[in-house]
Enzyme design. Sequence first.
Site, PDB file in Angstrom:
ATOM      1  N   ASP A 109       0.822  -1.217   0.000  1.00 58.48           N
ATOM      2  CA  ASP A 109       0.000   0.000   0.000  1.00 58.48           C
ATOM      3  C   ASP A 109       0.855   1.266   0.000  1.00 58.48           C
ATOM      4  O   ASP A 109       0.443   2.302   0.504  1.00 58.48           O
ATOM      5  CB  ASP A 109      -0.944   0.005   1.210  1.00 58.48           C
ATOM      6  CG  ASP A 109      -0.200  -0.005   2.542  1.00 58.48           C
ATOM      7  OD1 ASP A 109       1.028  -0.225   2.526  1.00 58.48           O
ATOM      8  OD2 ASP A 109      -0.837   0.225   3.583  1.00 58.48           O
ATOM      9  N   LYS A 160       4.696   1.645  16.069  1.00 60.82           N
ATOM     10  CA  LYS A 160       3.556   2.452  16.555  1.00 60.82           C
ATOM     11  C   LYS A 160       3.677   2.799  18.037  1.00 60.82           C
ATOM     12  O   LYS A 160       2.767   2.574  18.830  1.00 60.82           O
ATOM     13  CB  LYS A 160       2.242   1.730  16.267  1.00 60.82           C
ATOM     14  CG  LYS A 160       2.158   1.315  14.807  1.00 60.82           C
ATOM     15  CD  LYS A 160       0.823   1.283  14.177  1.00 60.82           C
ATOM     16  CE  LYS A 160       0.928   1.108  12.684  1.00 60.82           C
ATOM     17  NZ  LYS A 160       0.892  -0.256  12.171  1.00 60.82           N
ATOM     18  N   ASP A 218       1.793   6.197   2.346  1.00 65.16           N
ATOM     19  CA  ASP A 218       1.056   4.972   2.673  1.00 65.16           C
ATOM     20  C   ASP A 218      -0.415   5.290   2.420  1.00 65.16           C
ATOM     21  O   ASP A 218      -0.970   6.183   3.067  1.00 65.16           O
ATOM     22  CB  ASP A 218       1.305   4.621   4.148  1.00 65.16           C
ATOM     23  CG  ASP A 218       0.445   3.449   4.631  1.00 65.16           C
ATOM     24  OD1 ASP A 218      -0.673   3.284   4.126  1.00 65.16           O
ATOM     25  OD2 ASP A 218       0.898   2.723   5.513  1.00 65.16           O
TER      26      ASP A 218
END
Length: 355
Positions: A109, A160, A218
């Site tokens: 992606d 993250k 992204d």
Amino acid sequence: MEAILLVGGQGTRLRPLTISTPKPLLPTAGVAFLAHQLARAHAAGVTRIVFATSYRAEMFEAAFGDHAHGVDLTYVTEDEPLGTGGAIRNASRALVSSPDDPVLILNGDILSGHDVQAQVDLHEKTNAAVTLHLTEVDDPSRFGCVPTDTNGRVTAFLEKTPHPVTNQINAGCYVFRRSAIETIPEDEVVSVERETFPSLIASGAPVMGHVESAYWLDVGTPEAFIQGSRDLVLGTLTSPAMPGPPGDRLTLPGATVAPGAVVRGGTTVGRNAVIESGATVTGSILLDEAHVAEGATVRDSVLSRAARVGPGAVLDGVVLGDGAVVGPGNELRPGLRVWPGIELPPTAIRFSTDA
Ligand code: GDD
Ligand code: MG
């Protein structure tokens, strides 16, 4: 060079677009998103790609067959999603490279204009186990945060994290020494970001960062997906897979744009889509057979297949699912997503102005 393309994710943040179509196959500037990645991989010297599929696996082979955009294609499907690391290990069964050969791994992606050859060169020069493309973003907490030392060696991988130590992030394109892939356990759910990279670093294996801030995106959220399509149409990022020259808009065969309509800002108008007179459409994606009626305004939005926007309606940063209908006079604000087949009736205000 061989590559593995990770395309098994469910694309949940892109619902309802990904209910019927996996994220990597969504039409982007007139072709499937992956067409841009395949064409760019080919330009970077990739000759063979193994697709690591899971969600709606059968649709990938149906879309690309065994050769597309100059690259030979093979498909390996996980019955249950194995995570990014498990998917790489599983797909590696289909590689033909030797143990010391570089294998490119790509998140499915990402739009990237970075120099893949320079990344591979660094990998070979430093005899690395893995070399990651790293880029800088404003909000690293949504990505893998990847600090490096003065020699470009990766010192940590923090996926993250709410407390990023640098704005430098994992850009989702790796060069693995083929033998380094074999260190991932087989037939297990493994995250390359949370398990493989941290354990390679802890074991002292050479993990390098190729830092390059070329165009990078992204497309995992609606806003980013729309931006990617817009940037391709406008030519901000060039792609050998573009169906036409760069310009203010891309109009696919069979589309009708009335002379009195304003359509620009990198908008794609899909096959047999219609934009009526007096409508304004900017920076948006209209999939096949979408319809924008007279006087409507559509900004930075996606209209899925056969979605309809009624006269005078205003859409700003909105996603309409397949066949969704926005009745005349409605005003939809950023972030709104309308599920397939839902019909929003005309507004009362519109009734009173009609009277
Ligand atoms: N085959 C397979 N199986 N593919 C998977 C699976 C799985 O179980 N899970 C995810 N993928 C694929 C997705 O289809 C996508 O192409 C890629 O792996 C990454 O998944 P995303 O869901 O898009 O992850 P992300 O965007 O939150 O984070 C990743 O990308 C960032 C860069 O865009 C991570 O790699 C981050 O570290 C990175 O910064
Ligand atoms: Mg992603």
